[in-house]
Design a protein around this motif. Sequence first.
Motif, PDB file in Angstrom:
ATOM      1  N   LYS A  49       0.844  -1.202   0.000  1.00 43.24           N
ATOM      2  CA  LYS A  49       0.000   0.000   0.000  1.00 43.24           C
ATOM      3  C   LYS A  49       0.888   1.264   0.000  1.00 43.24           C
ATOM      4  CE  LYS A  49      -3.921   1.910   2.610  1.00 43.24           C
ATOM      5  NZ  LYS A  49      -3.486   3.251   2.779  1.00 43.24           N
ATOM      6  N   ASP A  50       0.564   2.224  -0.849  1.00 44.60           N
ATOM      7  CA  ASP A  50       1.190   3.565  -0.923  1.00 44.60           C
ATOM      8  C   ASP A  50       2.593   3.591  -1.534  1.00 44.60           C
ATOM      9  OD1 ASP A  50      -1.051   4.600   0.269  1.00 44.60           O
ATOM     10  OD2 ASP A  50      -0.221   4.502   2.298  1.00 44.60           O
ATOM     11  N   GLU A  53       3.082   5.239  -5.293  1.00 37.88           N
ATOM     12  CA  GLU A  53       2.984   6.704  -5.396  1.00 37.88           C
ATOM     13  C   GLU A  53       4.237   7.366  -4.810  1.00 37.88           C
ATOM     14  OE1 GLU A  53       0.758   4.758  -3.855  1.00 37.88           O
ATOM     15  OE2 GLU A  53      -0.871   4.734  -5.311  1.00 37.88           O
ATOM     16  N   LYS A 165       3.339   2.297   6.367  1.00 40.09           N
ATOM     17  CA  LYS A 165       2.832   2.853   7.644  1.00 40.09           C
ATOM     18  C   LYS A 165       3.772   2.440   8.792  1.00 40.09           C
ATOM     19  CE  LYS A 165      -1.378   2.809  10.428  1.00 40.09           C
ATOM     20  NZ  LYS A 165      -1.373   1.651  11.307  1.00 40.09           N
TER      21      LYS A 165
END
Length: 434
Positions: A49-50, A53, A165
């Motif tokens: 995730k993420d 980007e 995260k």
Amino acid sequence: MKISIFGLGYVGCVSLACLAENGHNVTGVDVVPHKIDLINKGKATIIEKDIDEILLANWEKGNISATSNYKEAVLNTEISIICVGTPSDVNGHLNLNAIYQTAEQIGAALKEKDGFHIAIIRSTVLPGTNEKIGNIIAEHSGKKRNEGFAVVSNPEFLREGSAVKDYYNPPVTVIGTDSDFASQKISEMYEGINAPIKKTNIEIAELIKYVNNSFHALKVSFANEVGNICKKMNIDSHELMDLFCMDTQLNLSPYYLKPGFAFGGSCLPKDLKAFKTMAHDFYLESPVLNSILDSNESQKNQALNLILNKKSKKVGILGLSFKKGTDDLRYSPVVELAESLLGKGFSVSIYDRNVNISKISGTNKAYIDKHIPHLSELISDDLKKVIEDSETIIISHNVPEFKDVNLRFSNKHFIDLVKVKDIVPSANYEGICW
Ligand SMILES: NC(=O)c1ccc[n+]([C@@H]2O[C@H](COP(=O)([O-])OP(=O)(O)OC[C@H]3O[C@@H](n4cnc5c(N)ncnc54)[C@H](O)[C@@H]3O)[C@@H](O)[C@H]2O)c1
């Protein structure tokens, strides 16, 4: 800062993107050409995730690149982070080939470099690896540790699935090194990370990850065994474990996580036995629950062997009840220790300010009559006399009264089972497991 990252897998790719996002210029190195190609197109080598980007945005800014040319990567950066894989070999040992190969490459490159260089071990490795990597770099560079380069152990705590995260919010940033300069530099490198920085010695920094992961694995297996028992009884295991997790005093807390002596008393052994026997009656295999009492017996043997190895036959015991602040002797592991020593012909004297023989009654009295029937002849309320009459002294209660006994009686040997608060270790002192 200019940073090179060796190994562009889960840890390396996340570090590459996130360090660039925090303003650093980062070069990745890998032995797999496809991974280098991906990074040089602004693409991640992993699914997370993420990550796509963050990586693309910083690649577009010109802060991310990758190469197979390790020399160029080291010569153009001040810090190299080692994130290569450390898989198990067939016997369960760590395979450190990639780590050693990387150390050789960093060393060879440093031969051509004038400035100081810092190598950070981010991969999970056992104690002793930092020193070995230092030796390899020294051998291949011709430079001395902490003069031409430093080696830092800095374990990664991220989990796949929430890696970005976790990278930005670790529980703690652990820095283990023998170089103050490197320690300071790495603290600066991690500015922007939301975590306390804990500087510690190299071996602790190397071992912490194994202790963490073993405990996480234990938690999973424990919860699964509880779940299996619950299912047999038609009890909602998730509701039960949610309730379990609400106890942040004794369950999810530092309590009971201090290395020391065996547990005992009238509740823990009894209730554990009842629980695991019930599981057995359901024909469930519960290896974690079943092994807890075995582990506890091993810790009793650990203490006994420490005393037997001392050869002295006169033993003093400071604290007999199963824990401080009570006169409950039932299932006290210290009572069992005294019983074993008496059985082996040791002379034993005991000091416990809470145990008054004339006042012991009921099941407490029945227990002690069975295990040490002539306790009244062994126990004294004179601490000084108990120590003077003994050669080896066992401390089994963590009370202020015992915090300087080793310094006051320097001709006696002390074995501490509880790590007495504020005790100052001395030549005549040893802890059971520290
Ligand atoms: N994956 C995790 O969640 C995680 C979390 C914390 C710590 N760790 C630890 O971090 C380390 C790396 O784990 P990972 O999951 O990222 O591994 P990985 O297998 O995904 O990546 C390792 C990378 O190192 C590369 N490599 C191998 N030899 C190399 C060399 N000589 N030079 C340059 N690159 C080389 C491989 O090609 C691969 O891309 C391991 O020690 C692991 O235990 C992993």
